[in-house]
Design a protein around this motif. Structure first.
Motif, PDB file in Angstrom:
ATOM      1  N   LYS A 150      -3.004  -0.149  -1.714  1.00 33.61           N
ATOM      2  CA  LYS A 150      -4.346   0.842  -3.028  1.00 33.61           C
ATOM      3  C   LYS A 150      -3.953   1.117  -3.926  1.00 33.61           C
ATOM      4  O   LYS A 150      -2.910   1.663  -3.894  1.00 33.61           O
ATOM      5  CB  LYS A 150      -5.432   1.828  -2.368  1.00 33.61           C
ATOM      6  CG  LYS A 150      -5.856   0.900  -0.821  1.00 33.61           C
ATOM      7  CD  LYS A 150      -7.536   1.498  -0.875  1.00 33.61           C
ATOM      8  CE  LYS A 150      -7.773   1.072  -0.149  1.00 33.61           C
ATOM      9  NZ  LYS A 150      -9.102   1.747   0.365  1.00 33.61           N
ATOM     10  N   TRP A 151      -3.760   0.250  -5.311  1.00 38.72           N
ATOM     11  CA  TRP A 151      -3.518   1.259  -6.803  1.00 38.72           C
ATOM     12  C   TRP A 151      -4.870   2.663  -6.764  1.00 38.72           C
ATOM     13  O   TRP A 151      -5.592   2.302  -6.761  1.00 38.72           O
ATOM     14  CB  TRP A 151      -4.349   0.382  -8.198  1.00 38.72           C
ATOM     15  CG  TRP A 151      -2.610  -0.570  -7.939  1.00 38.72           C
ATOM     16  CD1 TRP A 151      -3.225  -1.880  -7.345  1.00 38.72           C
ATOM     17  CD2 TRP A 151      -1.869  -0.653  -8.465  1.00 38.72           C
ATOM     18  NE1 TRP A 151      -1.655  -2.404  -7.838  1.00 38.72           N
ATOM     19  CE2 TRP A 151      -1.400  -1.797  -8.822  1.00 38.72           C
ATOM     20  CE3 TRP A 151      -1.567   0.987  -9.436  1.00 38.72           C
ATOM     21  CZ2 TRP A 151       0.485  -1.721  -9.019  1.00 38.72           C
ATOM     22  CZ3 TRP A 151       0.053   0.780  -9.818  1.00 38.72           C
ATOM     23  CH2 TRP A 151       0.621  -0.805  -9.719  1.00 38.72           C
ATOM     24  N   VAL A 152      -4.577   3.752  -7.395  1.00 36.18           N
ATOM     25  CA  VAL A 152      -5.458   5.171  -7.185  1.00 36.18           C
ATOM     26  C   VAL A 152      -4.548   5.232  -9.120  1.00 36.18           C
ATOM     27  O   VAL A 152      -3.776   5.033  -9.696  1.00 36.18           O
ATOM     28  CB  VAL A 152      -4.529   6.030  -7.143  1.00 36.18           C
ATOM     29  CG1 VAL A 152      -5.048   7.434  -7.381  1.00 36.18           C
ATOM     30  CG2 VAL A 152      -4.593   6.062  -5.237  1.00 36.18           C
ATOM     31  N   LEU A 153      -6.023   4.729  -9.591  1.00 38.65           N
ATOM     32  CA  LEU A 153      -6.166   4.205 -10.846  1.00 38.65           C
ATOM     33  C   LEU A 153      -6.696   5.969 -12.062  1.00 38.65           C
ATOM     34  O   LEU A 153      -5.964   5.705 -13.165  1.00 38.65           O
ATOM     35  CB  LEU A 153      -6.731   3.386 -11.558  1.00 38.65           C
ATOM     36  CG  LEU A 153      -6.295   2.113 -10.833  1.00 38.65           C
ATOM     37  CD1 LEU A 153      -8.210   0.843 -11.289  1.00 38.65           C
ATOM     38  CD2 LEU A 153      -5.672   1.557 -11.351  1.00 38.65           C
ATOM     39  N   LEU A 188       0.835   3.010  -6.659  1.00 35.78           N
ATOM     40  CA  LEU A 188       0.275   2.019  -5.469  1.00 35.78           C
ATOM     41  C   LEU A 188       0.575   2.671  -4.173  1.00 35.78           C
ATOM     42  O   LEU A 188       1.788   3.010  -3.707  1.00 35.78           O
ATOM     43  CB  LEU A 188       1.353   0.776  -5.631  1.00 35.78           C
ATOM     44  CG  LEU A 188       0.634  -0.388  -4.752  1.00 35.78           C
ATOM     45  CD1 LEU A 188      -0.578  -0.778  -4.921  1.00 35.78           C
ATOM     46  CD2 LEU A 188       1.410  -1.299  -4.915  1.00 35.78           C
ATOM     47  N   VAL A 189      -0.467   2.514  -3.482  1.00 37.20           N
ATOM     48  CA  VAL A 189       0.412   3.089  -2.400  1.00 37.20           C
ATOM     49  C   VAL A 189      -0.237   3.055  -1.097  1.00 37.20           C
ATOM     50  O   VAL A 189      -0.810   1.723  -1.418  1.00 37.20           O
ATOM     51  CB  VAL A 189      -1.240   4.492  -2.262  1.00 37.20           C
ATOM     52  CG1 VAL A 189      -0.953   5.625  -0.704  1.00 37.20           C
ATOM     53  CG2 VAL A 189      -1.585   5.898  -3.422  1.00 37.20           C
ATOM     54  N   TYR A 190       0.916   2.642  -0.506  1.00 37.01           N
ATOM     55  CA  TYR A 190       1.461   2.011   0.923  1.00 37.01           C
ATOM     56  C   TYR A 190       0.542   3.398   1.722  1.00 37.01           C
ATOM     57  O   TYR A 190       1.435   4.152   2.236  1.00 37.01           O
ATOM     58  CB  TYR A 190       2.712   2.018   1.038  1.00 37.01           C
ATOM     59  CG  TYR A 190       2.759   0.828   0.237  1.00 37.01           C
ATOM     60  CD1 TYR A 190       3.067  -0.372   0.462  1.00 37.01           C
ATOM     61  CD2 TYR A 190       3.360   1.793  -1.202  1.00 37.01           C
ATOM     62  CE1 TYR A 190       3.406  -1.741  -1.060  1.00 37.01           C
ATOM     63  CE2 TYR A 190       3.803   0.249  -2.034  1.00 37.01           C
ATOM     64  CZ  TYR A 190       3.756  -0.799  -1.697  1.00 37.01           C
ATOM     65  OH  TYR A 190       4.330  -1.637  -3.296  1.00 37.01           O
ATOM     66  N   ILE A 191       0.278   2.804   3.098  1.00 33.61           N
ATOM     67  CA  ILE A 191      -0.741   3.557   4.168  1.00 33.61           C
ATOM     68  C   ILE A 191      -0.237   2.100   5.411  1.00 33.61           C
ATOM     69  O   ILE A 191      -0.516   1.221   5.571  1.00 33.61           O
ATOM     70  CB  ILE A 191      -1.983   3.243   4.573  1.00 33.61           C
ATOM     71  CG1 ILE A 191      -2.520   4.535   3.193  1.00 33.61           C
ATOM     72  CG2 ILE A 191      -2.566   4.574   5.768  1.00 33.61           C
ATOM     73  CD1 ILE A 191      -3.706   4.951   3.155  1.00 33.61           C
ATOM     74  N   CYS A 192       0.930   2.733   5.667  1.00 36.08           N
ATOM     75  CA  CYS A 192       2.191   1.786   6.853  1.00 36.08           C
ATOM     76  C   CYS A 192       2.169   2.265   8.849  1.00 36.08           C
ATOM     77  O   CYS A 192       1.738   4.178   8.564  1.00 36.08           O
ATOM     78  CB  CYS A 192       2.810   1.928   6.484  1.00 36.08           C
ATOM     79  SG  CYS A 192       3.573   1.034   4.340  1.00 36.08           S
ATOM     80  N   ARG A 193       2.066   1.928   8.968  1.00 32.93           N
ATOM     81  CA  ARG A 193       2.102   2.036  10.794  1.00 32.93           C
ATOM     82  C   ARG A 193       3.894   1.991  11.135  1.00 32.93           C
ATOM     83  O   ARG A 193       3.599   0.378  11.194  1.00 32.93           O
ATOM     84  CB  ARG A 193       1.368   1.275  10.998  1.00 32.93           C
ATOM     85  CG  ARG A 193       0.381   2.219  11.263  1.00 32.93           C
ATOM     86  CD  ARG A 193      -1.587   3.158  12.447  1.00 32.93           C
ATOM     87  NE  ARG A 193      -0.811   3.151  13.008  1.00 32.93           N
ATOM     88  CZ  ARG A 193      -1.753   3.703  14.072  1.00 32.93           C
ATOM     89  NH1 ARG A 193      -3.253   2.924  14.213  1.00 32.93           N
ATOM     90  NH2 ARG A 193      -1.631   5.112  14.747  1.00 32.93           N
ATOM     91  N   LYS A 194       4.025   2.445  11.910  1.00 38.87           N
ATOM     92  CA  LYS A 194       5.233   2.344  12.724  1.00 38.87           C
ATOM     93  C   LYS A 194       5.160   0.920  14.010  1.00 38.87           C
ATOM     94  O   LYS A 194       4.564   1.112  14.694  1.00 38.87           O
ATOM     95  CB  LYS A 194       6.701   2.672  13.227  1.00 38.87           C
ATOM     96  CG  LYS A 194       7.763   2.639  13.273  1.00 38.87           C
ATOM     97  CD  LYS A 194       8.373   4.133  14.563  1.00 38.87           C
ATOM     98  CE  LYS A 194       9.898   3.409  15.402  1.00 38.87           C
ATOM     99  NZ  LYS A 194      10.017   4.646  15.890  1.00 38.87           N
ATOM    100  N   LYS A 195       6.070  -0.771  13.485  1.00 41.19           N
ATOM    101  CA  LYS A 195       5.714  -1.345  14.330  1.00 41.19           C
ATOM    102  C   LYS A 195       6.843  -0.635  15.543  1.00 41.19           C
ATOM    103  O   LYS A 195       7.245   0.173  15.757  1.00 41.19           O
ATOM    104  CB  LYS A 195       6.812  -2.370  14.094  1.00 41.19           C
ATOM    105  CG  LYS A 195       5.757  -3.355  12.348  1.00 41.19           C
ATOM    106  CD  LYS A 195       6.787  -4.295  11.855  1.00 41.19           C
ATOM    107  CE  LYS A 195       6.213  -5.071  10.937  1.00 41.19           C
ATOM    108  NZ  LYS A 195       7.200  -5.839  10.858  1.00 41.19           N
TER     109      LYS A 195
END
Length: 98
Positions: A54-57, A64-71
């Motif tokens: 998501k962009w945090v305008l 641009l924020v990435y929220i990720c989980r380890k595979k």
């Protein structure tokens, strides 16, 4: 949460940081990072399931924020990369959900 500007580092250093982040996370652990230009998504997708982008305008400049989980099967072989002496844990905070 990481605020490292990954693109300011060489490819080998980026891999070192990602390797250290992955090794500090348990399976399914969270990793959150941001950048100002969309450049890291392809690299992050190799090692993480990207849950949200998501962009945090309201941020200046917008981020641009990435929220990720380890595979589940993510492993980076240390022998595949040239290592620097930088300890990413001392310069970045990583959410480990332990």
């Amino acid at each position: 949460m990481s605020s490292l500007s990954f693109r300011n580092f060489s490819a080998s250093d980026r891999m070192l940081y990602i390797e250290q982040i992955i090794s500090s996370l348990k399976e399914g652990g969270w990793f959150i990072t941001f950048e100002y230009f969309p450049q890291m998504k392809k690299e992050l997708m190799q090692y993480f399931d990207i849950v949200s982008v998501k962009w945090v305008l309201l941020n200046f400049p917008p981020a641009l924020v990435y929220i990720c989980r380890k595979k589940a099967s993510t492993q980076v072989k240390q022998s595949d990369y040239i290592h620097s002496s930088i300890d990413v844990k001392s310069i970045s905070r990583v959410s480990t959900e332990r």
